[in-house]
Design a protein around this motif. Structure first.
Motif, short mmCIF file in Angstrom:
data_model
loop_
_atom_site.label_atom_id
_atom_site.label_comp_id
_atom_site.label_asym_id
_atom_site.label_seq_id
_atom_site.Cartn_x
_atom_site.Cartn_y
_atom_site.Cartn_z
N ALA A 112 0.85 -1.20 0.00
CA ALA A 112 0.00 0.00 0.00
C ALA A 112 0.88 1.25 0.00
CB ALA A 112 -0.91 0.00 1.23
N ARG A 113 0.46 2.29 -0.74
CA ARG A 113 1.23 3.53 -0.83
C ARG A 113 0.34 4.71 -0.46
NH1 ARG A 113 4.38 0.48 -0.26
NH2 ARG A 113 5.85 -0.48 -1.71
N VAL A 114 0.95 5.70 0.21
CA VAL A 114 0.22 6.91 0.58
C VAL A 114 -0.39 7.53 -0.68
CG1 VAL A 114 0.47 9.26 1.49
CG2 VAL A 114 1.63 7.34 2.63
N GLY A 115 -1.67 7.87 -0.58
CA GLY A 115 -2.39 8.42 -1.73
C GLY A 115 -3.28 7.40 -2.42
N VAL B 171 -8.63 3.16 -0.95
CA VAL B 171 -8.93 1.87 -0.31
C VAL B 171 -10.29 1.40 -0.83
CG1 VAL B 171 -9.25 0.62 1.86
CG2 VAL B 171 -7.65 2.56 1.76
N TRP B 172 -10.32 0.16 -1.30
CA TRP B 172 -11.51 -0.43 -1.89
C TRP B 172 -11.95 -1.66 -1.10
CZ3 TRP B 172 -13.52 1.22 -6.77
CH2 TRP B 172 -12.72 2.10 -7.50
N THR C 163 -5.88 -1.76 -2.01
CA THR C 163 -5.55 -0.37 -2.30
C THR C 163 -5.03 -0.28 -3.73
OG1 THR C 163 -3.17 -0.23 -1.78
CG2 THR C 163 -4.70 -0.27 0.10
N ALA C 164 -5.23 0.86 -4.34
CA ALA C 164 -4.75 1.07 -5.70
C ALA C 164 -4.58 2.57 -5.92
CB ALA C 164 -5.75 0.50 -6.72
#
Ligand code: ADP
Ligand code: MG
Length: 317
Positions: A146-149, A152-153, A263-264
């Motif tokens: 997961a990356r900041v920004g 979240v699904w 997350t994407a």
């Protein structure tokens, strides 16, 4: 029925695949993984009274034992292939075994999974399954990605199984019910996991409760998350079964959903929606990845929501 007769019964009903060189019957199975792929392996145990109510039908136990394992493969973006089954049974009951195999093998057939071996022992009712699948190198969906920004699904709907369990424990639920179905026969999101592999960043399946499971992603990725409670997807059945407070709690920390939380990058929203549509599973944007350490959930009025517990843990230290 003796142990070997039980095993014969299992072997007679188990389907096979071309990549199973040697299945049930020898000291070990002989399997041919496809060249150029990574092997993905997961194991989960279901204990009577802990992971399913003792009164659960044998066929539902069989289904769920495989489903929770396939859900782990889905969360890795893997294609399932093989499984093994360790059965601990209080007594040699062929009717129970037949029912168990009905559920287990029905789901196995849906995903073309071959049962290639296992172990059969006497003891308290417990079912342990391992699943094996494949993923292309570099395309597995890991918790540490997961990356900041990121957005979240969550797939499908949340809270149904937890509501069913609570209703069941209060003696209020009819035997056949859509919520009960979600508790007893969870749907592993294999097609969605495959569609997201190489596209989404981090992914986890929701087994212990959304916030608890997303905390694992935060920890592994070194990030925080903000989740909007009013964006968590709910089924109509859940809306009818309980008030808003109970519903939020079942959705955020209930567990046993076996949906995918992932997350994407925001720029891929369109691709995510298209991938989900292809997989035939609705997905909802429920929050964002931020700088921080864990998941914080917010109600519609902007107040931070403090759950009584964040999810299920077995050894509460
Ligand atoms: P061993 O003593 O060599 O461990 P077992 O008698 O336990 O052999 O098992 C014989 C064969 O039956 C093995 O191929 C094993 O994988 C398979 N088997 C045993 N129990 C199960 C089960 N519950 N489900 C599927 N295969 C099983
Ligand atoms: Mg054995």
């Amino acid at each position: 029925m003796a142990e070997f007769e039980l095993i014969t019964r299992i072997r007679q009903r188990a389907a096979t695949r071309d990549d199973v060189i040697l299945g049930i019957g020898d000291d070990a199975a002989l399997l041919q993984p496809p060249t150029g792929h990574q092997l993905v392996v997961a194991m989960d145990t279901l204990n009577a009274g802990v992971h399913f109510p003792r009164a659960t039908a044998a066929a539902d136990i069989g289904w769920k034992a495989l489903a929770v394992n396939l859900s782990d493969l889905a969360a890795m973006g893997a294609e399932p292939a093989w499984c093994t089954l360790s059965l601990s049974l209080p007594e040699s009951d062929e009717d129970w075994l037949d029912g168990f195999l009905d559920g287990f093998l029905e789901l196995a057939a849906q995903h073309r999974v071959a049962l290639v071996g296992g172990d059969t022992t006497r003891g308290p009712l417990s079912v342990c399954v391992t699943v094996h699948g494949f993923v292309e190198p570099g395309r597995a969906l890991r918790r540490d990605a997961a990356r900041v920004g990121d957005t979240v699904w969550v797939s499908g709907t949340l809270g149904d199984a937890a509501a069913a369990l609570a209703l069941l424990e209060s003696g209020a639920i009819p035997a056949v019910d859509t919520l009960r179905q979600r508790l007893d026969r969870p749907t592993p999101r294999i097609a969605l996991g495959r569609a997201l592999s190489g596209l989404a960043h981090a992914c986890i399946d929701v087994s212990d409760g959304l916030l608890a499971d997303l905390d694992h992603v935060c920890e592994a990725s070194g990030v925080g998350m903000r989740i909007a409670l009013d964006r968590l997807p709910a089924s109509d059945a859940l809306g009818t079964a309980c008030d808003d407070d109970a519903r939020a709690s079942f959705q955020a920390s209930g567990g046993d959903d076996y949906e995918l939380a992932f997350t994407a990058p925001t720029a891929t929203d369109g691709e995510i929606l298209a991938a989900a549509a292809n997989a035939g599973v609705p997905v909802s944007r429920v929050g964002e990845v931020v700088v921080g350490e864990r998941v914080r959930a917010f109600a519609a009025d902007g107040c931070e929501w403090q759950p009584r517990h964040r999810g299920h843990i077995h050894f509460d230290g």
